[in-house]
Design a protein around this motif. Structure first.
Motif, PDB file in Angstrom:
ATOM      1  N   HIS A  33       5.327  32.319 -18.077  1.00  0.00           N
ATOM      2  CA  HIS A  33       5.920  32.740 -16.801  1.00  0.00           C
ATOM      3  C   HIS A  33       7.435  32.685 -16.894  1.00  0.00           C
ATOM      4  O   HIS A  33       7.993  31.711 -17.407  1.00  0.00           O
ATOM      5  CB  HIS A  33       5.473  31.811 -15.660  1.00  0.00           C
ATOM      6  N   GLN A  34       8.091  33.696 -16.370  1.00  0.00           N
ATOM      7  CA  GLN A  34       9.543  33.605 -16.262  1.00  0.00           C
ATOM      8  C   GLN A  34       9.887  32.788 -15.021  1.00  0.00           C
ATOM      9  O   GLN A  34       9.340  33.009 -13.945  1.00  0.00           O
ATOM     10  CB  GLN A  34      10.192  34.979 -16.154  1.00  0.00           C
ATOM     11  N   ILE A  35      10.768  31.839 -15.190  1.00  0.00           N
ATOM     12  CA  ILE A  35      11.186  30.953 -14.101  1.00  0.00           C
ATOM     13  C   ILE A  35      12.684  31.134 -13.913  1.00  0.00           C
ATOM     14  O   ILE A  35      13.455  31.017 -14.868  1.00  0.00           O
ATOM     15  CB  ILE A  35      10.864  29.483 -14.450  1.00  0.00           C
ATOM     16  N   GLY A  81      13.936  21.463  -9.681  1.00  0.00           N
ATOM     17  CA  GLY A  81      12.506  21.753  -9.549  1.00  0.00           C
ATOM     18  C   GLY A  81      11.843  22.331 -10.778  1.00  0.00           C
ATOM     19  O   GLY A  81      10.648  22.650 -10.739  1.00  0.00           O
ATOM     20  N   LEU A  82      12.560  22.462 -11.899  1.00  0.00           N
ATOM     21  CA  LEU A  82      11.982  23.116 -13.074  1.00  0.00           C
ATOM     22  C   LEU A  82      10.682  22.441 -13.520  1.00  0.00           C
ATOM     23  O   LEU A  82       9.668  23.107 -13.744  1.00  0.00           O
ATOM     24  CB  LEU A  82      12.988  23.128 -14.235  1.00  0.00           C
ATOM     25  N   VAL A  83      10.693  21.112 -13.652  1.00  0.00           N
ATOM     26  CA  VAL A  83       9.507  20.400 -14.145  1.00  0.00           C
ATOM     27  C   VAL A  83       8.348  20.551 -13.154  1.00  0.00           C
ATOM     28  O   VAL A  83       7.200  20.769 -13.551  1.00  0.00           O
ATOM     29  CB  VAL A  83       9.836  18.914 -14.399  1.00  0.00           C
ATOM     30  N   SER A  84       8.641  20.446 -11.862  1.00  0.00           N
ATOM     31  CA  SER A  84       7.594  20.615 -10.850  1.00  0.00           C
ATOM     32  C   SER A  84       6.988  22.016 -10.905  1.00  0.00           C
ATOM     33  O   SER A  84       5.786  22.194 -10.735  1.00  0.00           O
ATOM     34  CB  SER A  84       8.159  20.349  -9.451  1.00  0.00           C
ATOM     35  N   ILE A  85       7.830  23.011 -11.144  1.00  0.00           N
ATOM     36  CA  ILE A  85       7.345  24.397 -11.240  1.00  0.00           C
ATOM     37  C   ILE A  85       6.416  24.541 -12.449  1.00  0.00           C
ATOM     38  O   ILE A  85       5.327  25.122 -12.342  1.00  0.00           O
ATOM     39  CB  ILE A  85       8.536  25.378 -11.340  1.00  0.00           C
ATOM     40  N   VAL A  86       6.813  23.974 -13.584  1.00  0.00           N
ATOM     41  CA  VAL A  86       5.972  24.044 -14.783  1.00  0.00           C
ATOM     42  C   VAL A  86       4.642  23.321 -14.534  1.00  0.00           C
ATOM     43  O   VAL A  86       3.569  23.824 -14.883  1.00  0.00           O
ATOM     44  CB  VAL A  86       6.719  23.457 -16.006  1.00  0.00           C
ATOM     45  N   PHE A 108      13.779  26.073  -2.313  1.00  0.00           N
ATOM     46  CA  PHE A 108      14.013  27.491  -2.611  1.00  0.00           C
ATOM     47  C   PHE A 108      13.473  27.835  -4.004  1.00  0.00           C
ATOM     48  O   PHE A 108      12.723  28.802  -4.180  1.00  0.00           O
ATOM     49  CB  PHE A 108      15.514  27.797  -2.531  1.00  0.00           C
ATOM     50  N   ASN A 109      13.860  27.032  -5.004  1.00  0.00           N
ATOM     51  CA  ASN A 109      13.424  27.310  -6.372  1.00  0.00           C
ATOM     52  C   ASN A 109      11.914  27.217  -6.521  1.00  0.00           C
ATOM     53  O   ASN A 109      11.288  28.055  -7.177  1.00  0.00           O
ATOM     54  CB  ASN A 109      14.098  26.340  -7.352  1.00  0.00           C
ATOM     55  N   ASN A 113       9.416  30.503  -7.303  1.00  0.00           N
ATOM     56  CA  ASN A 113       8.777  30.590  -8.620  1.00  0.00           C
ATOM     57  C   ASN A 113       7.279  30.315  -8.614  1.00  0.00           C
ATOM     58  O   ASN A 113       6.639  30.426  -9.657  1.00  0.00           O
ATOM     59  CB  ASN A 113       9.461  29.621  -9.589  1.00  0.00           C
ATOM     60  N   THR A 114       6.724  29.943  -7.459  1.00  0.00           N
ATOM     61  CA  THR A 114       5.285  29.648  -7.438  1.00  0.00           C
ATOM     62  C   THR A 114       4.512  30.516  -6.450  1.00  0.00           C
ATOM     63  O   THR A 114       3.294  30.545  -6.506  1.00  0.00           O
ATOM     64  CB  THR A 114       5.019  28.170  -7.088  1.00  0.00           C
ATOM     65  N   LYS A 115       5.193  31.221  -5.550  1.00  0.00           N
ATOM     66  CA  LYS A 115       4.445  31.996  -4.571  1.00  0.00           C
ATOM     67  C   LYS A 115       3.802  33.216  -5.232  1.00  0.00           C
ATOM     68  O   LYS A 115       4.279  33.722  -6.246  1.00  0.00           O
ATOM     69  CB  LYS A 115       5.336  32.412  -3.394  1.00  0.00           C
ATOM     70  N   LYS A 116       2.693  33.651  -4.658  1.00  0.00           N
ATOM     71  CA  LYS A 116       1.909  34.788  -5.162  1.00  0.00           C
ATOM     72  C   LYS A 116       1.329  34.515  -6.548  1.00  0.00           C
ATOM     73  O   LYS A 116       0.933  35.425  -7.250  1.00  0.00           O
ATOM     74  CB  LYS A 116       2.747  36.069  -5.194  1.00  0.00           C
TER      75      LYS A 116
END
Length: 221
Positions: A33-35, A81-86, A108-109, A113-116
């Protein structure tokens, strides 16, 4: 014990350079995934530090050893939020926490990066280390499989509250994964305190970045 040999790794250049009108946006690729991370220059917690890159990379590469799918994951000092997103992309129920002034950029981040995406909706909450832990996160209600922390130890005065926060959330069955750039004697003093309380192992070292990744669990009597 810290005697097991850690794996020696290099932080991969997982960000993609982009022509962007914003000097404060970083593009990364993890787990296919691109973040896109928006950084904020006002706060410490609003820049991507090397520990976050190290832990994101490790979680991506060690999904069999640390399977986050459908697990309850709490990140303290989540920053951008990078780690949480991963962790979210890897299928976890994620709660990302930080100081009040960081939450707007963090939310925001994470939402961007996680919606849809077909995953559990992450939660963003205020958490000041050592403050109102039993009221805001009572152990009767909250139990986490994983506690994630990156670059939470540096020159600041909140090291004792940070340790108290780790102790509060690290219940039997919880795995603490902590990645940190080690620069100062205070970093090693904190590590020593952590080792006195928890069973601690160095999972990986990133020598070029002076980052160590540690796993800690409650000591079994």
């Amino acid at each position: 014990s810290l005697t097991d040999s850690p794996v020696i790794l290099k932080i991969l250049q997982n960000w993609a350079p982009r022509v962007s009108h914003y000097f404060d946006k970083e593009h990364y690729t993890y787990v296919g995934h691109q973040i896109v991370i928006q950084e904020s220059i006002e706060h410490f917690g609003a820049v991507v530090w090397p520990g976050a890159l190290a832990l994101s990379q490790y979680l991506e590469s060690n999904q069999e050893r640390f399977n986050l799918k459908d697990k309850q994951v709490l990140e303290i000092g989540a920053g951008t939020g990078l780690v949480s997103i991963v962790a979210c992309i890897l299928g976890a129920y994620v709660t990302a926490t930080d100081l009040p002034e960081v939450l707007e950029n963090l939310s925001f981040n994470i939402s961007k990066n996680t919606k849809k995406k077909n995953m559990h909706k992450p939660e963003v909450r205020k958490l000041v280390w050592g403050e109102n832990l039993s009221e805001d996160f009572p152990l009767s209600t909250y139990h986490y499989d994983f506690l994630l922390a990156t670059d939470v130890v540096y020159h600041h005065t909140a090291l004792d509250p940070l340790l108290a926060t780790m102790v509060h959330f690290c219940q039997p069955g919880t795995v603490l994964l902590w990645a940190n750039k080690f620069r100062f004697s205070t970093d090693y003093e904190f590590l020593e305190k952590l080792c006195n309380i928890f069973d601690t192992t160095v999972l990986a070292e990133f020598p070029e970045s002076n980052v160590k990744l540690l796993k800690a669990t409650v000591r079994e009597n």
